[in-house]
Design a protein around this motif. Structure first.
Motif, mmCIF file in Angstrom:
data_model
loop_
_atom_site.group_PDB
_atom_site.id
_atom_site.type_symbol
_atom_site.label_atom_id
_atom_site.label_comp_id
_atom_site.label_asym_id
_atom_site.label_seq_id
_atom_site.Cartn_x
_atom_site.Cartn_y
_atom_site.Cartn_z
ATOM 1 N N PRO A 98 0.835 -1.212 0.000
ATOM 2 C CA PRO A 98 0.000 0.000 0.000
ATOM 3 C C PRO A 98 0.864 1.254 0.000
ATOM 4 C CG PRO A 98 0.087 -0.927 2.197
ATOM 5 C CD PRO A 98 0.866 -1.862 1.313
ATOM 6 N N ILE A 99 0.411 2.284 -0.678
ATOM 7 C CA ILE A 99 1.102 3.576 -0.756
ATOM 8 C C ILE A 99 0.230 4.634 -0.086
ATOM 9 C CG2 ILE A 99 2.141 5.290 -2.265
ATOM 10 C CD1 ILE A 99 3.554 2.585 -2.281
ATOM 11 N N PHE A 100 0.826 5.316 0.910
ATOM 12 C CA PHE A 100 0.091 6.323 1.667
ATOM 13 C C PHE A 100 0.745 7.689 1.503
ATOM 14 C CE2 PHE A 100 -1.203 2.451 3.743
ATOM 15 C CZ PHE A 100 -2.501 2.689 4.164
ATOM 16 N N LEU A 106 -3.094 6.182 -1.295
ATOM 17 C CA LEU A 106 -3.141 6.637 -2.675
ATOM 18 C C LEU A 106 -3.356 5.492 -3.655
ATOM 19 C CD1 LEU A 106 -0.213 9.233 -2.696
ATOM 20 C CD2 LEU A 106 -2.642 9.613 -2.232
ATOM 21 N N ALA A 107 -2.741 4.360 -3.371
ATOM 22 C CA ALA A 107 -2.850 3.217 -4.276
ATOM 23 C C ALA A 107 -2.359 1.980 -3.548
ATOM 24 C CB ALA A 107 -2.026 3.445 -5.545
ATOM 25 N N GLN A 108 -2.494 0.837 -4.200
ATOM 26 C CA GLN A 108 -1.958 -0.417 -3.672
ATOM 27 C C GLN A 108 -1.403 -1.231 -4.827
ATOM 28 O OE1 GLN A 108 -3.744 -2.409 -0.270
ATOM 29 N NE2 GLN A 108 -3.979 -4.251 -1.513
ATOM 30 N N TYR A 109 -0.207 -1.791 -4.623
ATOM 31 C CA TYR A 109 0.486 -2.514 -5.674
ATOM 32 C C TYR A 109 0.666 -3.981 -5.292
ATOM 33 C CZ TYR A 109 1.719 1.982 -7.766
ATOM 34 O OH TYR A 109 1.679 3.219 -8.343
ATOM 35 N N GLY A 147 -5.924 4.382 -6.694
ATOM 36 C CA GLY A 147 -6.462 5.454 -5.875
ATOM 37 C C GLY A 147 -5.980 6.819 -6.319
ATOM 38 N N ALA A 148 -4.780 6.895 -6.873
ATOM 39 C CA ALA A 148 -4.204 8.173 -7.295
ATOM 40 C C ALA A 148 -4.483 8.405 -8.774
ATOM 41 C CB ALA A 148 -2.706 8.182 -7.032
ATOM 42 N N ARG A 149 -4.236 9.626 -9.196
ATOM 43 C CA ARG A 149 -4.449 9.942 -10.609
ATOM 44 C C ARG A 149 -3.417 9.232 -11.475
ATOM 45 N NH1 ARG A 149 -4.759 15.956 -13.470
ATOM 46 N NH2 ARG A 149 -5.074 15.167 -15.600
#
Length: 291
Positions: A98-100, A106-109, A147-149
């Protein structure tokens, strides 16, 4: 496995006869495991000694779960004292990253990590080892939550040379009451070969488009060479038969003294903070935060 003895009268004295029964050269283990990180898993292991030669050890473990893992190791002792040797290891690990930004995800990879490791190791005492090795790592990132652009996907190949030191004076493997455990490593990463794409979401339609990442942006995300240090240490102090105090200290950082205009820290090589024990690459345990 077992040693028995017999005593015989001999010329007014005694003679002893020892009979040893060795452990099986190859054995198989199976276990069911559950934790908050990997959830339920079936773990299978096969271990063999004197496999493809004398004074050797082979082990292969597979973790069947939502997060698939595999590890296979072969170690050859050099010399009769068995204080040093050469080993090779192949490992694969799949997990979610996960990216916070602050407290907002913001997103998850989906991260797939593969490594081949060749290492020389020496044991100066029965409780500590030191080693030096070289490793090639192959990492694949694929967004599982957009989650992010802008999101990224692609792969990264990098080489690592490293030194490590390990100390273990714990009185038992589980539920230790006293002793210390230290794992420390210093690595130099180089020869990075990234290949990334940018996945963009249209603000109005919500459609996703994929474009090849420019070399300038790749260089800003992944340094071509950098240093990485990691330390995980624990110390157990017994209070009474049922109470033990545990002190833990962990640290990890990346440093790029070679290119002052390039930051070594990025989502592809940063450390992840959280969890009771290290479960995946670049994890720093921190009680109170989930994995």
């Amino acid at each position: 496995k077992k040693v028995s003895y017999e005593l015989f009268d001999y010329n007014g004295g005694s003679r002893i006869k020892l009979t040893a029964q060795e452990n099986a050269p190859t054995f198989f283990n199976a276990a069911l495991n559950y934790n908050s990180y990997a959830k339920a898993a079936l773990i299978l292991n096969v271990t063999a000694r004197n496999f493809l030669g004398r004074n050797t050890r082979f082990s292969s473990t597979i973790n069947i779960a939502d997060m698939f893992r595999f590890k296979s190791e072969y170690f050859k002792y050099l010399g009769s004292a068995k204080t040093h040797g050469l080993g090779i290891k192949f490992s694969y690990d799949g997990n979610e990253l996960p990216i916070f930004e602050g407290e907002n995800q913001l997103a998850q990879y989906a991260q797939k990590y593969t490594a081949i490791d060749i290492k020389y190791q020496i044991a100066t005492l029965t409780v500590n080892t030191a080693g030096a090795g070289i490793m090639r790592e192959y990492i694949v990132f694929t967004p599982s939550i957009f989650g992010a652009r802008n999101n990224y996907d692609g792969s990264l190949i990098q080489d690592r040379v490293y030194l490590d030191f390990n100390l273990n004076t714990l009185d038992r493997h589980y539920y230790s009451r006293k002793g210390s455990k230290i794992n420390m490593s210093l690595g130099y990463l180089f020869n990075n070969s990234p290949s990334f794409n940018i996945i963009s979401r249209d603000t109005f339609s919500g459609n996703l488009t994929t474009n090849k990442m420019t070399q300038t942006l790749e260089d800003s995300l992944v340094a071509s060479k950098y240093l990485q240090f990691k330390l995980i240490s624990n110390r157990f102090f017994p209070i009474n038969k049922r109470t033990t105090i545990l002190f833990g200290f962990s640290s990890g950082f990346t440093l790029n003294p070679f290119e002052h205009n390039s930051d070594a820290s990025s989502i592809y090589n940063n450390f992840m903070l959280g969890g009771l024990i290290p479960n995946f690459r670049n994890q720093i345990p921190f009680i109170g935060l989930s994995d």
